[in-house]
Design a protein around this motif. Structure first.
Motif, PDB file in Angstrom:
ATOM      1  N   ARG A  64       0.779  -1.271  -0.075  1.00 43.96           N
ATOM      2  CA  ARG A  64       0.088  -0.110  -0.095  1.00 43.96           C
ATOM      3  C   ARG A  64       0.886   1.291  -0.077  1.00 43.96           C
ATOM      4  N   LYS A 122      -4.430  -1.196  -5.542  1.00 45.73           N
ATOM      5  CA  LYS A 122      -3.836  -1.159  -4.148  1.00 45.73           C
ATOM      6  C   LYS A 122      -4.195   0.237  -3.325  1.00 45.73           C
ATOM      7  N   PRO A 123      -4.353   0.414  -2.354  1.00 39.50           N
ATOM      8  CA  PRO A 123      -4.969   1.592  -1.564  1.00 39.50           C
ATOM      9  C   PRO A 123      -3.689   2.606  -1.427  1.00 39.50           C
TER      10      PRO A 123
END
Length: 249
Positions: free
Chosen positions: A82, A197-198
């Protein structure tokens, strides 16, 4: 074990930079930007430690403009889990970046903080050392080999006289040198996965960090043009010119 990796968005190393006409800085308009090569090595090393089962999560963090999200996406395509963007339109100097990274580390509590030894735009070589001092953590700079086991890191460092191997307790700060590894080629499937993905976005004010500049750039100028070389007929003439014209002997 968490690994926090700092990455910086810089002018691509293949680009020939040009100084602005008013000498206030480097012209980056319409110039290709990429991840700092030393930071790319740092991401690769953190991902390799994850693949060995030593690190459980790799977090990429970048401080800078909104466009730095692209750099975080590249880090996640390499293998980071992340990203965290500390968004600021201000010119962030090394001390400000170190303070921001320290604030992020306070939130994440990573056991290993790894970043490039320097950025190729300002060549300051300061952030890693400042971060270690602010966070009161052990540091190993210019790493060419990193081994982690039993809560300690064994780091081989590039020094003037050759190589030096030190052992430091975790959590710690490690800065990477060129010979640590060769970053992998980022494949298209991984680029697509990285888009999902964050990325968390924070502001310096949220972290309680003052990013005001402490240094002022007075002038930026290109280096002097090199004069053309000449061919000399014999060694005696060469020695004479080195001694009397170049004055290097």
């Amino acid at each position: 074990m968490k690994a926090l990796v700092a990455v910086k968005r810089v002018v691509d190393y293949n680009v020939k930079v040009r100084v602005k006409s008013d000498n206030t800085g480097v012209d980056i308009a319409n110039v290709k930007m990429s991840m700092n090569p030393f930071d790319e090595i740092a991401v690769e090393e953190a991902v390799r430690l994850k693949e060995k089962g030593i690190v459980t999560e790799v977090i990429a963090v970048s401080c800078g403009p909104t466009q730095a999200q692209e750099t975080l996406r590249t880090a996640m395509a390499i293998g980071a889990d992340r990203g965290i963007l500390v968004e600021s339109a201000e010119e962030l100097q090394p001390l400000a970046v170190a303070k921001l990274l320290k604030a992020v580390q306070d939130k994440e509590q990573a056991q290993l903080i790894i970043l490039g030894k320097q950025a190729i735009d300002d060549d300051s070589n300061q952030v890693g050392q400042m971060l270690a001092a602010l966070a009161d953590l052990p540091q190993a700079t210019f790493a060419s080999k990193v081994e982690v086991a039993d809560g300690k890191a064994s780091v081989t460092r590039e020094v003037d006289g050759g190589l030096e191997t030190i052992s430091i307790s975790l959590p710690a700060v490690v800065t990477t040198d060129l010979r640590l590894n060769e970053p992998r080629y980022v494949t298209l499937p991984n680029i697509m996965k990285a888009k999902k993905k964050p990325i968390d976005t924070l502001k310096p004010e949220e972290l309680g960090v003052d990013v005001a500049s402490r240094l002022k750039t007075l002038k930026v100028s290109e280096p002097a043009k090199r004069s053309a070389g000449i061919t000399v007929p014999d060694v005696a003439t060469l020695v004479d010119k080195l001694k009397n014209e170049a004055k290097v002997i």
